[in-house]
Design a protein around this motif. Structure first.
Motif, short mmCIF file in Angstrom:
data_model
loop_
_atom_site.label_atom_id
_atom_site.label_comp_id
_atom_site.label_asym_id
_atom_site.label_seq_id
_atom_site.Cartn_x
_atom_site.Cartn_y
_atom_site.Cartn_z
N SER A 178 0.83 -1.21 0.00
CA SER A 178 0.00 0.00 0.00
C SER A 178 0.86 1.26 0.00
CB SER A 178 -0.94 -0.01 1.20
OG SER A 178 -0.23 -0.20 2.41
N GLU A 179 2.00 1.21 -0.71
CA GLU A 179 2.95 2.32 -0.70
C GLU A 179 2.33 3.64 -1.16
OE1 GLU A 179 6.14 1.19 -3.29
OE2 GLU A 179 4.90 1.21 -5.11
N LYS A 180 1.33 3.60 -2.04
CA LYS A 180 0.73 4.82 -2.57
C LYS A 180 -0.10 5.56 -1.53
CE LYS A 180 0.39 3.14 -7.35
NZ LYS A 180 -0.56 2.84 -8.46
N PHE A 181 -0.60 4.82 -0.52
CA PHE A 181 -1.56 5.41 0.42
C PHE A 181 -1.09 5.40 1.87
CE2 PHE A 181 -3.61 2.50 -2.72
CZ PHE A 181 -3.97 3.47 -3.65
N LEU A 182 -0.04 4.62 2.16
CA LEU A 182 0.34 4.34 3.54
C LEU A 182 0.77 5.60 4.30
CD1 LEU A 182 0.69 2.25 5.74
CD2 LEU A 182 2.98 1.76 4.86
N GLU A 183 1.52 6.47 3.67
CA GLU A 183 2.01 7.65 4.38
C GLU A 183 0.85 8.53 4.85
OE1 GLU A 183 5.17 11.37 3.89
OE2 GLU A 183 5.01 9.84 2.32
N ALA A 184 -0.17 8.68 4.00
CA ALA A 184 -1.34 9.49 4.39
C ALA A 184 -2.07 8.84 5.55
CB ALA A 184 -2.29 9.65 3.19
N CYS A 185 -2.18 7.51 5.52
CA CYS A 185 -2.84 6.78 6.60
C CYS A 185 -2.12 6.99 7.92
CB CYS A 185 -2.90 5.29 6.25
SG CYS A 185 -3.46 4.23 7.60
N LEU A 186 -0.81 6.75 7.92
CA LEU A 186 -0.05 6.84 9.16
C LEU A 186 0.09 8.27 9.65
CD1 LEU A 186 2.73 4.15 8.53
CD2 LEU A 186 0.40 3.89 9.41
N THR A 187 0.13 9.22 8.74
CA THR A 187 0.16 10.62 9.14
C THR A 187 -1.12 11.00 9.87
OG1 THR A 187 1.62 11.24 7.29
CG2 THR A 187 0.32 13.00 8.31
N SER A 188 -2.26 10.49 9.38
CA SER A 188 -3.54 10.79 10.04
C SER A 188 -3.58 10.21 11.45
CB SER A 188 -4.71 10.26 9.21
OG SER A 188 -4.87 8.86 9.30
N LEU A 189 -2.91 9.09 11.66
CA LEU A 189 -2.85 8.50 13.01
C LEU A 189 -1.85 9.26 13.88
CD1 LEU A 189 -2.98 4.71 12.05
CD2 LEU A 189 -4.77 6.05 13.15
N GLY A 190 -0.75 9.68 13.30
CA GLY A 190 0.23 10.45 14.06
C GLY A 190 -0.29 11.81 14.48
N ASN A 191 -1.28 12.33 13.75
CA ASN A 191 -1.84 13.65 14.05
C ASN A 191 -3.05 13.59 14.98
OD1 ASN A 191 0.04 14.91 12.41
ND2 ASN A 191 -1.30 14.96 10.62
N GLN A 192 -3.28 12.48 15.62
CA GLN A 192 -4.43 12.37 16.52
C GLN A 192 -4.30 13.30 17.73
OE1 GLN A 192 -7.46 10.48 16.16
NE2 GLN A 192 -6.54 10.64 14.12
N VAL A 193 -5.41 13.92 18.08
CA VAL A 193 -5.44 14.79 19.27
C VAL A 193 -5.22 13.95 20.53
CG1 VAL A 193 -6.89 16.33 20.64
CG2 VAL A 193 -6.95 16.45 18.13
N TYR A 194 -5.81 12.77 20.54
CA TYR A 194 -5.65 11.86 21.69
C TYR A 194 -4.23 11.30 21.66
CZ TYR A 194 -7.01 8.46 25.25
OH TYR A 194 -7.12 7.74 26.41
N SER B 138 -4.76 0.24 5.73
CA SER B 138 -3.59 1.02 5.37
C SER B 138 -3.82 1.98 4.20
CB SER B 138 -2.41 0.09 5.03
OG SER B 138 -2.75 -0.77 3.96
N ASP B 139 -4.97 1.89 3.55
CA ASP B 139 -5.27 2.84 2.47
C ASP B 139 -6.38 3.82 2.86
OD1 ASP B 139 -7.25 0.94 2.52
OD2 ASP B 139 -7.26 0.54 0.37
N ASP B 140 -6.71 3.84 4.16
CA ASP B 140 -7.73 4.76 4.66
C ASP B 140 -7.11 5.79 5.59
OD1 ASP B 140 -9.71 3.40 3.26
OD2 ASP B 140 -10.20 2.10 4.95
N THR B 141 -7.89 6.79 5.99
CA THR B 141 -7.44 7.81 6.93
C THR B 141 -8.54 8.09 7.95
OG1 THR B 141 -8.19 9.55 5.40
CG2 THR B 141 -5.87 8.92 5.30
N VAL B 142 -8.17 8.76 9.04
CA VAL B 142 -9.13 9.14 10.07
C VAL B 142 -8.95 10.61 10.43
CG1 VAL B 142 -9.38 6.83 11.06
CG2 VAL B 142 -7.56 8.33 11.88
#
Length: 321
Positions: A13-29, A90-94
């Motif tokens: 999922s190399e095309k989408f993984l960075e966006a996914c993990l960035t969205s998790l790293g940016n969590q307020v919690y 791994s290809d989704d975001t939150v």
């Protein structure tokens, strides 16, 4: 502060993984552990995941031989140390407030076992649709199944939900099958007594051509769809009432058997459970059911001659045409 374990299965999922993990790293919690399970990727996915794990201690990376999404999720469950569990593909975001806005519901009500978060289906596609929850509780397993199968308030996926970890004790994904999250969800909802449908936070379920839901129809998909449907049906029989939910799943099972026969000449109808052959329903429910006239006629014919005979008749008529 309660810890949340976020399980991310990764495969090519190399095309989408960075966006996914960035969205998790940016969590307020802040109190998260993000469990990254690389399922034998052959692209740069592992390298991307490793870069996040090296710069952020919340990310924990594990690598395994390819075994499918279910096995990757199961490894993540075995490694999880949090009080609550969440699954992110791994290809989704939150959204940044995905956890901060929803953990408070568990704190407010210690008996709560699941929080379902709003989900943006097919995000990035012309058919994208935001499912916003009602902000209310559903109590008892019977009502939970009603709101899942009959009313559609509860979704069929696990990724838009936060679970109390104890709810998944002794439960694991069925490895080697498609729609393993649908299958496991049956067992999770059977154990659950209280769900909250939150109106806050968003899970972005991205549209990806070639994914399981978007890939071409095949016999494997039919067979695994049938496994899920039969599992749901047998579970619904444990509860009194829910006749409309049972009828909807019954129709789903019949239609998949027809698909197997029509598209693949698959004739293992001897595998039809006896309970399906004996399942009875009234004309009242068929009239009330929101379906086409042809669907209702099909049900009446099945009621008269039986499911197995209907399928055999279908095959004979197909040969004549």
């Amino acid at each position: 502060m309660n810890k949340i374990s976020v399980i991310v299965p990764i495969y090519n999922s190399e095309k989408f993984l960075e966006a996914c993990l960035t969205s998790l790293g940016n969590q307020v919690y802040g109190n998260l552990e993000v469990i990254l399970v690389d399922d034998g990727s052959t692209d740069s996915s592992f390298k991307i995941a490793k870069s996040f794990a090296e710069k952020d201690a919340r990310f924990k990376l594990f690598k395994k031989e390819n075994g499918g999404q279910a096995s990757a999720r199961n490894l993540g469950l075995n490694k999880a140390t949090g009080d609550f569990l969440s699954f992110v593909d791994s290809d989704d975001t939150v959204s940044p407030d995905f956890f901060s806005k929803n953990l408070k519901h568990f704190i407010k009500d210690p008996e709560l076992e699941i929080v379902q978060v709003p989900v943006f289906f097919n995000y990035g596609n012309a058919n994208e649709k935001l499912k916003i929850n009602s902000g209310r509780q559903i109590i008892t397993s019977q009502k939970i199944f009603k709101h899942w199968i009959e009313l559609g308030d509860i979704t069929w996926i696990v990724c838009d939900k936060i679970f109390k970890k104890t709810l998944l004790e002794n439960l694991r994904f069925n490895e080697g099958m498609l729609y393993e999250d649908n299958y496991l969800l049956v067992d999770i909802l059977r154990k659950s007594k209280k769900i909250y449908l939150s109106a806050q936070g968003i899970y972005f379920y991205h549209y990806r051509p070639g994914s399981t839901t978007q890939s071409a129809h095949n016999l494997k998909k039919d067979l695994d769809t049938q496994k899920v449907s039969l599992h749901i049906f047998s579970t619904l029989l444990e509860y009194p009432g829910l006749e409309m939910a049972k009828l909807k799943i019954y129709i789903r099972i019949v239609n998949v058997y027809v698909s197997q026969a029509f598209n693949y000449n698959y004739r293992e109808f001897n595998q039809i459970p006896e309970i399906l052959l004996r399942f009875s329903y009234s004309i009242f429910w068929m009239v009330k059911l929101n379906s086409s006239i042809s669907e209702k006629v099909k049900l009446i014919v099945i009621k008269i001659i039986g499911l197995k005979n209907y399928l055999l008749l279908f095959l004979k008529l197909r040969k004549l045409n």
